[in-house]
Design a protein around this motif. Structure first.
Motif, PDB file in Angstrom:
ATOM      1  N   VAL A   1      41.983  42.484  38.262  1.00 34.74           N
ATOM      2  CA  VAL A   1      42.328  43.566  39.181  1.00 34.74           C
ATOM      3  C   VAL A   1      41.551  44.811  38.771  1.00 34.74           C
ATOM      4  CG1 VAL A   1      44.184  44.940  40.192  1.00 34.74           C
ATOM      5  CG2 VAL A   1      44.665  42.608  39.386  1.00 34.74           C
ATOM      6  N   THR A   2      40.797  45.387  39.702  1.00 35.39           N
ATOM      7  CA  THR A   2      40.055  46.605  39.387  1.00 35.39           C
ATOM      8  C   THR A   2      40.935  47.827  39.643  1.00 35.39           C
ATOM      9  OG1 THR A   2      39.114  46.913  41.603  1.00 35.39           O
ATOM     10  CG2 THR A   2      37.906  45.474  40.070  1.00 35.39           C
ATOM     11  N   GLY A   3      40.642  48.905  38.909  1.00 38.40           N
ATOM     12  CA  GLY A   3      41.422  50.128  39.059  1.00 38.40           C
ATOM     13  C   GLY A   3      42.882  49.916  38.734  1.00 38.40           C
ATOM     14  N   ALA A   4      43.150  49.168  37.649  1.00 37.24           N
ATOM     15  CA  ALA A   4      44.513  48.694  37.367  1.00 37.24           C
ATOM     16  C   ALA A   4      45.215  49.439  36.243  1.00 37.24           C
ATOM     17  CB  ALA A   4      44.483  47.202  37.047  1.00 37.24           C
ATOM     18  N   ALA A   5      44.651  50.558  35.785  1.00 37.35           N
ATOM     19  CA  ALA A   5      45.285  51.276  34.675  1.00 37.35           C
ATOM     20  C   ALA A   5      46.577  51.964  35.106  1.00 37.35           C
ATOM     21  CB  ALA A   5      44.321  52.301  34.087  1.00 37.35           C
ATOM     22  N   GLY A   6      46.756  52.142  36.407  1.00 39.90           N
ATOM     23  CA  GLY A   6      47.966  52.800  36.903  1.00 39.90           C
ATOM     24  C   GLY A   6      48.016  52.712  38.409  1.00 39.90           C
ATOM     25  N   GLY A   7      48.949  53.426  39.005  1.00 39.01           N
ATOM     26  CA  GLY A   7      49.050  53.476  40.453  1.00 39.01           C
ATOM     27  C   GLY A   7      49.272  52.123  41.093  1.00 39.01           C
ATOM     28  N   LEU A   8      48.721  51.953  42.281  1.00 36.31           N
ATOM     29  CA  LEU A   8      48.897  50.701  43.017  1.00 36.31           C
ATOM     30  C   LEU A   8      48.272  49.532  42.281  1.00 36.31           C
ATOM     31  CD1 LEU A   8      49.887  49.268  45.552  1.00 36.31           C
ATOM     32  CD2 LEU A   8      47.745  49.906  46.676  1.00 36.31           C
ATOM     33  N   GLY A   9      47.114  49.741  41.650  1.00 36.44           N
ATOM     34  CA  GLY A   9      46.467  48.671  40.898  1.00 36.44           C
ATOM     35  C   GLY A   9      47.327  48.164  39.760  1.00 36.44           C
ATOM     36  N   GLY A  10      47.984  49.086  39.068  1.00 34.23           N
ATOM     37  CA  GLY A  10      48.873  48.693  37.984  1.00 34.23           C
ATOM     38  C   GLY A  10      50.061  47.903  38.500  1.00 34.23           C
ATOM     39  N   CYS A  11      50.570  48.306  39.656  1.00 33.50           N
ATOM     40  CA  CYS A  11      51.689  47.596  40.274  1.00 33.50           C
ATOM     41  C   CYS A  11      51.278  46.179  40.669  1.00 33.50           C
ATOM     42  CB  CYS A  11      52.169  48.380  41.498  1.00 33.50           C
ATOM     43  SG  CYS A  11      53.602  47.678  42.318  1.00 33.50           S
ATOM     44  N   ILE A  12      50.078  46.047  41.216  1.00 32.84           N
ATOM     45  CA  ILE A  12      49.571  44.727  41.609  1.00 32.84           C
ATOM     46  C   ILE A  12      49.399  43.828  40.389  1.00 32.84           C
ATOM     47  CG2 ILE A  12      47.554  43.522  42.542  1.00 32.84           C
ATOM     48  CD1 ILE A  12      47.218  45.944  44.466  1.00 32.84           C
ATOM     49  N   ALA A  13      48.804  44.379  39.335  1.00 28.78           N
ATOM     50  CA  ALA A  13      48.603  43.602  38.110  1.00 28.78           C
ATOM     51  C   ALA A  13      49.933  43.122  37.537  1.00 28.78           C
ATOM     52  CB  ALA A  13      47.852  44.448  37.081  1.00 28.78           C
ATOM     53  N   ALA A  14      50.931  43.994  37.532  1.00 26.13           N
ATOM     54  CA  ALA A  14      52.244  43.634  36.995  1.00 26.13           C
ATOM     55  C   ALA A  14      52.897  42.530  37.820  1.00 26.13           C
ATOM     56  CB  ALA A  14      53.147  44.868  36.961  1.00 26.13           C
ATOM     57  N   ARG A  15      52.679  42.571  39.130  1.00 23.12           N
ATOM     58  CA  ARG A  15      53.284  41.549  39.988  1.00 23.12           C
ATOM     59  C   ARG A  15      52.646  40.181  39.733  1.00 23.12           C
ATOM     60  NH1 ARG A  15      57.546  40.562  41.049  1.00 23.12           N
ATOM     61  NH2 ARG A  15      58.492  40.276  43.082  1.00 23.12           N
ATOM     62  N   PHE A  16      51.329  40.162  39.550  1.00 23.67           N
ATOM     63  CA  PHE A  16      50.674  38.899  39.193  1.00 23.67           C
ATOM     64  C   PHE A  16      51.215  38.382  37.865  1.00 23.67           C
ATOM     65  CE2 PHE A  16      47.221  39.897  42.259  1.00 23.67           C
ATOM     66  CZ  PHE A  16      47.025  38.634  42.794  1.00 23.67           C
ATOM     67  N   TYR A  17      51.364  39.263  36.913  1.00 27.36           N
ATOM     68  CA  TYR A  17      51.891  38.863  35.610  1.00 27.36           C
ATOM     69  C   TYR A  17      53.289  38.256  35.760  1.00 27.36           C
ATOM     70  CZ  TYR A  17      53.346  39.113  30.730  1.00 27.36           C
ATOM     71  OH  TYR A  17      53.808  38.793  29.468  1.00 27.36           O
ATOM     72  N   ASP A  18      54.122  38.900  36.580  1.00 28.23           N
ATOM     73  CA  ASP A  18      55.473  38.381  36.816  1.00 28.23           C
ATOM     74  C   ASP A  18      55.455  36.988  37.432  1.00 28.23           C
ATOM     75  OD1 ASP A  18      56.529  40.714  35.828  1.00 28.23           O
ATOM     76  OD2 ASP A  18      56.970  41.596  37.788  1.00 28.23           O
ATOM     77  N   HIS A  19      54.377  36.704  38.173  1.00 24.73           N
ATOM     78  CA  HIS A  19      54.257  35.394  38.824  1.00 24.73           C
ATOM     79  C   HIS A  19      53.549  34.374  37.940  1.00 24.73           C
ATOM     80  CE1 HIS A  19      55.762  35.810  43.017  1.00 24.73           C
ATOM     81  NE2 HIS A  19      55.634  37.097  42.741  1.00 24.73           N
ATOM     82  N   GLY A  20      53.326  34.697  36.690  1.00 24.73           N
ATOM     83  CA  GLY A  20      52.793  33.709  35.765  1.00 24.73           C
ATOM     84  C   GLY A  20      51.298  33.688  35.599  1.00 24.73           C
ATOM     85  N   TYR A  21      50.602  34.670  36.152  1.00 28.36           N
ATOM     86  CA  TYR A  21      49.154  34.726  35.997  1.00 28.36           C
ATOM     87  C   TYR A  21      48.773  35.353  34.649  1.00 28.36           C
ATOM     88  CZ  TYR A  21      48.230  33.862  40.992  1.00 28.36           C
ATOM     89  OH  TYR A  21      48.134  33.324  42.254  1.00 28.36           O
ATOM     90  N   ARG A  22      47.614  34.978  34.161  1.00 26.10           N
ATOM     91  CA  ARG A  22      46.956  35.747  33.115  1.00 26.10           C
ATOM     92  C   ARG A  22      46.170  36.852  33.818  1.00 26.10           C
ATOM     93  NH1 ARG A  22      45.256  30.563  29.402  1.00 26.10           N
ATOM     94  NH2 ARG A  22      46.997  30.755  27.935  1.00 26.10           N
ATOM     95  N   VAL A  23      46.350  38.076  33.364  1.00 25.65           N
ATOM     96  CA  VAL A  23      45.873  39.226  34.114  1.00 25.65           C
ATOM     97  C   VAL A  23      44.878  40.059  33.309  1.00 25.65           C
ATOM     98  CG1 VAL A  23      46.563  41.273  35.407  1.00 25.65           C
ATOM     99  CG2 VAL A  23      48.121  39.317  35.259  1.00 25.65           C
ATOM    100  N   ALA A  24      43.733  40.354  33.933  1.00 28.55           N
ATOM    101  CA  ALA A  24      42.775  41.302  33.370  1.00 28.55           C
ATOM    102  C   ALA A  24      42.904  42.599  34.154  1.00 28.55           C
ATOM    103  CB  ALA A  24      41.354  40.758  33.468  1.00 28.55           C
ATOM    104  N   LEU A  25      43.371  43.642  33.477  1.00 26.88           N
ATOM    105  CA  LEU A  25      43.492  44.954  34.086  1.00 26.88           C
ATOM    106  C   LEU A  25      42.220  45.719  33.751  1.00 26.88           C
ATOM    107  CD1 LEU A  25      46.452  44.070  32.797  1.00 26.88           C
ATOM    108  CD2 LEU A  25      47.145  46.217  33.862  1.00 26.88           C
TER     109      LEU A  25
END
Length: 254
Positions: free
Chosen positions: A15-39
């Protein structure tokens, strides 16, 4: 939190632009769904901190520096993730740059800066990861568009609206090209979102006026945008491509 896949079927998302804001929210949701996430983010320190907050062990979340204006940076990030986790399955082009400026006051430098991040960044990400996914015969790309790119923008600069309009078109072009090779490319176009940065920076009276203009009477929920992105990235979302999913409270209907 969703159950994690076994190691040989782990899904990996960048996920690009994932240090905060909407990108951070998206990254966290993927993590909750069991993904390995690169922020990833222009601010590596902030990306690393956000990843550590998701997973202090570093096993399933990592923060990386990524300047989306640099095509080679996408390739470097891809290679690091392949080395770390074996593969990448999903790319979310979320990084953006917005600037409110009067139309006739926008300088060539300002126009270029906004377009480079929002449109060039999406193009480079789709190129690099689209090619990689096509070679593997599988991949999901989700681009973050905007209501501004659909209605010409009312609260943002013309450069931002134009760039996001370009993102919508690029989504269709890449979807058509990559579809036969197992890769879907879609967009999500949010309207005004209820994010901490909005609450911090927008005058409460102006914010109330904005909400009053939205047919549903409130700002959007970032968590729902994140859910839309995750759903478009699902393995069984293989017949949805070239689409733009709107979430704007009724400000733009079609």
């Amino acid at each position: 939190m969703g159950e994690r896949w076994e190691d040989d079927t782990h899904r990996v998302v960048l996920v690009t632009g994932a240090a905060g804001g909407l990108g951070g929210c998206i990254a966290a949701r993927f993590y909750d769904h069991g993904y390995r996430v690169a922020l990833t983010d222009l601010d590596e320190e902030a990306a690393t901190k956000a990843a550590a907050e998701l997973d202090p062990t570093g096993e399933n979340a990592v923060g990386l520096a990524l300047d989306v204006r640099d095509k080679d940076a996408f390739a470097r990030a891809r290679d690091r993730l392949v080395e770390r986790w074996g593969a990448v399955h999903v790319l979310v082009n979320n990084a953006g740059h917005s600037k409110v400026e009067s139309l006739m006051d926008i300088t060539p430098e300002s126009f270029a800066a906004v377009v480079e991040t929002n449109m060039h960044g999406t193009f480079f990400g789709c190129q690099v990861f689209g090619s990689y996914f096509a070679e593997r015969g599988y991949g999901r790309i989700v681009n973050l568009g905007s209501l501004a790119g659909q209605n010409g923008g009312t609260a943002t600069g013309a450069h931002y609206a134009a760039a996001k309009g370009g993102v919508a078109t690029l989504t269709k072009i890449f979807a058509r090209d990559l579809g036969p090779r197992g890769v879907t490319v879609n967009a999500v176009s949010p309207g005004p979102q209820d994010l901490p940065v909005v609450r911090r920076t927008v005058d409460p009276e102006k914010l109330a006026q904005t909400e009053a203009m939205i047919p549903v009477g409130r700002l959007g929920r970032p968590q729902f945008i994140a859910d839309m992105v995750v759903l478009l990235s699902a393995e069984h979302a293989d017949t949805v491509t070239g689409a733009c999913w709107d979430a704007n409270g009724g400000l733009f209907m079609r």
